[in-house]
Design a protein around this motif. Structure first.
Motif, PDB file in Angstrom:
ATOM      1  N   UNK A   7       7.277  11.161  -5.762  1.00 10.74           N
ATOM      2  CA  UNK A   7       6.437   9.968  -5.810  1.00 10.74           C
ATOM      3  C   UNK A   7       7.285   8.721  -5.753  1.00 10.74           C
ATOM      4  N   UNK A   8       6.702   7.606  -6.162  1.00  8.35           N
ATOM      5  CA  UNK A   8       7.415   6.326  -6.078  1.00  8.35           C
ATOM      6  C   UNK A   8       8.094   5.962  -7.378  1.00  8.35           C
ATOM      7  N   UNK A   9       7.776   6.689  -8.479  1.00  5.75           N
ATOM      8  CA  UNK A   9       8.496   6.463  -9.730  1.00  5.75           C
ATOM      9  C   UNK A   9       7.792   5.584 -10.737  1.00  5.75           C
ATOM     10  N   UNK A  10       6.465   5.680 -10.812  1.00  6.00           N
ATOM     11  CA  UNK A  10       5.750   4.902 -11.812  1.00  6.00           C
ATOM     12  C   UNK A  10       4.809   5.808 -12.599  1.00  6.00           C
ATOM     13  N   UNK A  11       4.554   5.434 -13.844  1.00 10.19           N
ATOM     14  CA  UNK A  11       3.522   6.060 -14.666  1.00 10.19           C
ATOM     15  C   UNK A  11       2.387   5.053 -14.794  1.00 10.19           C
TER      16      UNK A  11
ATOM     17  N   UNK B 114      12.148   4.163  -5.949  1.00 12.18           N
ATOM     18  CA  UNK B 114      11.799   3.067  -5.047  1.00 12.18           C
ATOM     19  C   UNK B 114      11.017   1.981  -5.770  1.00 12.18           C
ATOM     20  N   UNK B 115      10.226   2.360  -6.778  1.00  5.50           N
ATOM     21  CA  UNK B 115       9.492   1.352  -7.551  1.00  5.50           C
ATOM     22  C   UNK B 115      10.450   0.461  -8.328  1.00  5.50           C
ATOM     23  N   UNK B 116      11.485   1.056  -8.912  1.00  8.49           N
ATOM     24  CA  UNK B 116      12.476   0.271  -9.651  1.00  8.49           C
ATOM     25  C   UNK B 116      13.244  -0.648  -8.708  1.00  8.49           C
ATOM     26  N   UNK B 117      13.596  -0.146  -7.527  1.00  5.90           N
ATOM     27  CA  UNK B 117      14.323  -0.967  -6.559  1.00  5.90           C
ATOM     28  C   UNK B 117      13.478  -2.133  -6.060  1.00  5.90           C
TER      29      UNK B 117
ATOM     30  N   UNK C 184       8.525  10.320   2.917  1.00  7.15           N
ATOM     31  CA  UNK C 184       7.415   9.566   3.494  1.00  7.15           C
ATOM     32  C   UNK C 184       7.238   8.257   2.727  1.00  7.15           C
ATOM     33  N   UNK C 185       6.439   7.353   3.256  1.00  4.53           N
ATOM     34  CA  UNK C 185       6.248   6.049   2.621  1.00  4.53           C
ATOM     35  C   UNK C 185       4.775   5.789   2.341  1.00  4.53           C
ATOM     36  N   UNK C 186       4.530   4.880   1.409  1.00  3.92           N
ATOM     37  CA  UNK C 186       3.182   4.458   1.080  1.00  3.92           C
ATOM     38  C   UNK C 186       3.189   2.941   0.915  1.00  3.92           C
ATOM     39  N   UNK C 187       2.168   2.284   1.455  1.00  4.32           N
ATOM     40  CA  UNK C 187       2.031   0.834   1.367  1.00  4.32           C
ATOM     41  C   UNK C 187       1.156   0.501   0.163  1.00  4.32           C
TER      42      UNK C 187
ATOM     43  N   UNK D  63       6.901   1.638  -0.137  1.00  5.51           N
ATOM     44  CA  UNK D  63       7.729   2.414  -1.058  1.00  5.51           C
ATOM     45  C   UNK D  63       7.954   3.816  -0.511  1.00  5.51           C
ATOM     46  N   UNK D  64       9.172   4.287  -0.644  1.00  7.43           N
ATOM     47  CA  UNK D  64       9.517   5.638  -0.197  1.00  7.43           C
ATOM     48  C   UNK D  64       9.266   6.636  -1.327  1.00  7.43           C
ATOM     49  N   UNK D  65       8.646   7.745  -0.979  1.00  6.64           N
ATOM     50  CA  UNK D  65       8.432   8.811  -1.951  1.00  6.64           C
ATOM     51  C   UNK D  65       9.702   9.648  -2.065  1.00  6.64           C
ATOM     52  N   UNK D  66      10.164   9.816  -3.305  1.00  9.08           N
ATOM     53  CA  UNK D  66      11.377  10.581  -3.561  1.00  9.08           C
ATOM     54  C   UNK D  66      11.142  11.537  -4.732  1.00  9.08           C
ATOM     55  N   UNK D  67      12.065  12.483  -4.902  1.00  5.61           N
ATOM     56  CA  UNK D  67      12.004  13.361  -6.060  1.00  5.61           C
ATOM     57  C   UNK D  67      12.310  12.539  -7.310  1.00  5.61           C
TER      58      UNK D  67
END
Length: 212
Positions: A88-92, A110-113, A148-151, A166-170
């Motif tokens: 995911x993008x790294x958010x709760x 990616x969310x933190x960046x 993959x990415x999400x806008x 945002x890029x989806x990452x592990x």
């Protein structure tokens, strides 16, 4: 269908009939009457399961800001986001008054960046407004194949909006993201989540730090 409906009401009535003799639970009769009215007279044809889940959500919402009712599928996603690994993008996130609010941003994501912060709101995903979206639906849209990415359109508490790709990452999640030994010799541990197994993992970290 009528038989299932009648049995459902009978079970509901029998399960709380014992509360009628206790003044502290007199409101249970009102709740039963409200559920029966919604199921029989409601303008929208909702299944008993949907009505009961809505009632459970309302009950838990009256407790405190940290209490919420989650169906089994939603709970599974929540547990992955609070402890474990997912893409995911790294958010709760959580649902607050119909808005999707970010409560935690995981480091090195990616969310933190993108400098997303707790308190920001997700108001659109791939140009689709999140108004009316269930929390589980938002989680599903934010996830996807790694790379993959999400806008997303993010709104700050002050009302400022940003469009971010945002890029989806592990994302690896731990309830103890920071721990170590300070120069003074004191051990420090940051504990972000309380969940099953956290106490055992904390004990293991403390033991490891004690031998350093």
């Amino acid at each position: 269908g009528f038989i299932i409906f009648a049995v459902t009401l009978a079970i509901l009535y029998a399960s709380i009939s014992w509360l009628r003799d206790d003044p502290k639970f007199s409101g249970a009769i009102q709740l039963t009457a409200a559920l029966r009215y919604v199921l029989t007279e409601g303008a929208i044809d909702a299944t008993p399961e949907v009505v009961f889940q809505a009632a459970a959500s309302g009950l838990t919402a009256a407790l405190d800001p940290f209490s919420a009712y989650m169906p089994a599928e939603e709970l599974e996603y929540f547990e992955e986001e609070t402890e474990g690994e997912y893409v995911g993008v790294g958010v709760e996130i959580k649902m607050t008054a119909g808005a999707i609010v970010i409560v935690r941003v995981f480091p090195q994501t990616s969310a933190a960046e993108a400098m997303i912060e707790p308190g920001d709101r997700i108001v659109a995903i791939d140009d689709a407004p999140t108004t009316g979206f269930a929390l589980l639906r938002v989680v599903q849209l934010m996830r996807g194949p790694e790379g993959s990415t999400v806008l997303v359109r993010i709104q700050s508490p002050e009302g400022e909006e940003r469009r971010l790709t945002l890029e989806r990452r592990a994302v690896s999640v731990s309830p103890f993201p920071i721990h170590g030994i300070a120069r003074s010799g004191a051990a420090y541990i940051r504990w972000t989540d309380f969940s099953d197994g956290s106490a055992d993992r904390l004990a293991a970290i403390v033991e490891a730090l004690s031998v350093e």
